[in-house]
Motif scaffolding. Structure first.
Motif: not given
Length: 501
Positions: A351, A384, A399
């Motif tokens: 992430e 993201d 995502r």
């Protein structure tokens, strides 16, 4: 005080005669925009917050600029917002006035909010144009400090109603100045685009960006390849767009050389200083088609409503299709595993978390959501997933909730599979998602719009293409054919809606 638009401080200053914005046949110089916004700013100076009915018009520019000069937070409203969502935004943000053009028909939800009509064609500074009683020479009220809210922009609600991201003047200035550094953006640049003016892309980058530099904006109103060719071919230096727009340009460029429309567009794009795509990933196939026809590479950048701009390919950097460049000046970026471990190395996928002066201050009336969006040490959780190569270039996998597929023990990014599928001549559009699978955990599903609906490529053929170019475990286990992919106003594919069809 954080001065966002210094070129507008004097209606008779050095920039007064230069064109600031153009919408069709309507052009506003810096002098005229300074007078109009000062008059309106004086009228709304006592407003707590103002909503702006954000049509793609000069009225929206005057309204937003006036509010910023008055130090009044702007709540941009999408004119296509549904009744229920609009009611939520109004109840949450509580604007005391709505700024709208003379021809705008406002929905019932706004009936009880004081309307201030903005008419860009009326005599500059007249009382009639700005709601009465505000002479142009009164000047704009003072602007706020760096942490004062500039805008409250509502994010799309994927797990609930939209949340209002409070963007301080500090964040707007930091992002626009970082792009000045990355792109060599100056007052000599003429920006062309057809983006909606209720999002960060169109309003902050696309309107405030050129105005902060003292440059010019030419808004097309409705997007068209002809409009792009006309404006870039007559002095435009930069083009902002979303992938859907660049895909349509690539389709025109696919025509044989010698075709009038194709040649005019190719020449205009080739002569532009910068072609910038954002709001979603531009497929590599479209990158290559545009570069082959024009010799000009499209560059990409990465941002969010809450963070404004995080990364971007530099004007003097190396364009790399599929990447969004290194972090912009002042922005820190890291990759984090689900357990919070910070990841290192070009093979890491995790992430994306960011921090810096570009960040929002929080969600309006939602301290719980604000706290959940940040780590204890102040990093914003973007949601993201991406990678960072040895040169610091960031690649967005997608995502975390919809584009990272965990299949058979592998982490698979939807974007790279989509790029392979779009390289097949029989595929016009493609999206890839994960779907629950009792054996693999998740299986890869491809959603395809065929170039010829009567003769779509076979599912096995597409699966073999992906397996051969990427890896066998990344091949689609299921291919579903659609007439069109669901998209939002900025052309982003709404993947969550695919599985409820």
């Amino acid at each position: 005080m954080t001065l966002l638009l210094p070129a507008l401080q004097s209606p008779t200053g050095p920039a007064a005669s230069r064109e600031a914005v153009r919408f069709g046949d309507l052009s506003l110089t810096y002098g005229r925009l300074a007078e109009a916004s000062a008059a309106l700013a004086a009228r709304i100076a006592d407003a707590g917050r103002v909503a702006v009915w954000a049509t793609p018009t000069a009225e929206t520019v005057i309204a937003a600029v006036a509010a910023l000069r008055a130090g009044v937070p702007v709540v941009p409203l999408n004119p296509r917002t549904g009744e229920r969502e609009l009611a939520h935004i109004l109840a949450d943000s509580e604007p005391t006035a709505v700024l709208a053009g003379p021809a705008d028909e406002l929905p019932p939800a706004l009936e009880k909010v004081r309307r201030v009509t903005v008419d860009a064609r009326a005599e500059t500074g007249s009382a009639e144009a700005y709601g009465g009683g505000a002479p142009a020479d009164r000047g704009a009220p003072g602007e706020g400090g760096p942490e004062s809210p500039a805008l409250i922009v509502y994010t799309s609600g994927t797990t609930g109603p939209p949340k209002g991201a409070v963007l301080p003047r500090r964040a707007v200035a930091a992002s626009l100045d970082a792009l000045e550094d990355a792109w060599g953006w100056t007052g000599d640049d003429v920006l062309v685009h057809a983006l909606p003016l209720f999002h960060v892309h169109g309003l902050i980058l696309g309107v405030l960006g050129p105005l902060r530099r003292g440059g010019s904006l030419r808004h097309l109103g409705a997007f068209s390849a002809g409009g792009v060719a006309r404006e870039l071919g007559s002095g435009g230096t930069m083009l902002f767009g979303v992938p859907t727009m660049y895909h349509r340009l690539a389709e025109v460029l696919d025509a044989p050389a010698g075709t009038a429309e194709r040649d005019a567009l190719a020449g205009a794009l080739a002569g532009a200083r910068l072609l910038v795509s954002g709001s979603a990933a531009l497929p590599v196939h479209d990158h290559e088609r545009i570069a082959a026809a024009t010799g000009r590479r499209v560059i990409e950048r990465y941002g969010m409503t809450e963070t404004l701009m995080n990364t971007g390919i530099r004007a003097d950097g190396v364009p790399r299709p599929g990447t969004v460049g290194p972090p912009l000046a002042g922005v820190e970026l890291r990759l984090v595993e689900e357990d919070g471990t910070v990841l290192e190395g070009p093979e890491a996928i995790g992430e994306i978390q960011v921090r810096g002066p570009n960040l929002f201050t929080g969600y309006l009336n939602r301290p719980d959501a604000t706290a959940a969006a940040h780590t204890a040490d102040g990093w914003f959780r973007t949601g993201d997933v991406g990678t960072v190569d040895t040169d610091g270039y960031v690649t967005i996998v997608g995502r975390k909730a919809t584009d990272l597929i965990k299949s058979g023990g592998y982490k698979i990014g939807a974007g790279e599979i989509e790029n392979v599928l779009l390289g097949h001549p029989g595929v016009r559009e493609a999206a890839v998602t994960g779907e629950a699978d009792p054996d693999l955990g998740e299986r890869v599903v491809a959603w395809v719009v065929a170039a010829d609906p009567d003769s779509p490529p076979a599912a096995e053929e597409l699966a073999d293409l992906v397996a051969g170019q990427l890896a066998p475990h990344k091949r689609p286990r299921l291919v579903r054919y659609l007439d069109a992919l669901p998209r939002n106003d900025l052309g982003k594919i709404m993947k969550r809606s695919l599985h409820v069809r």
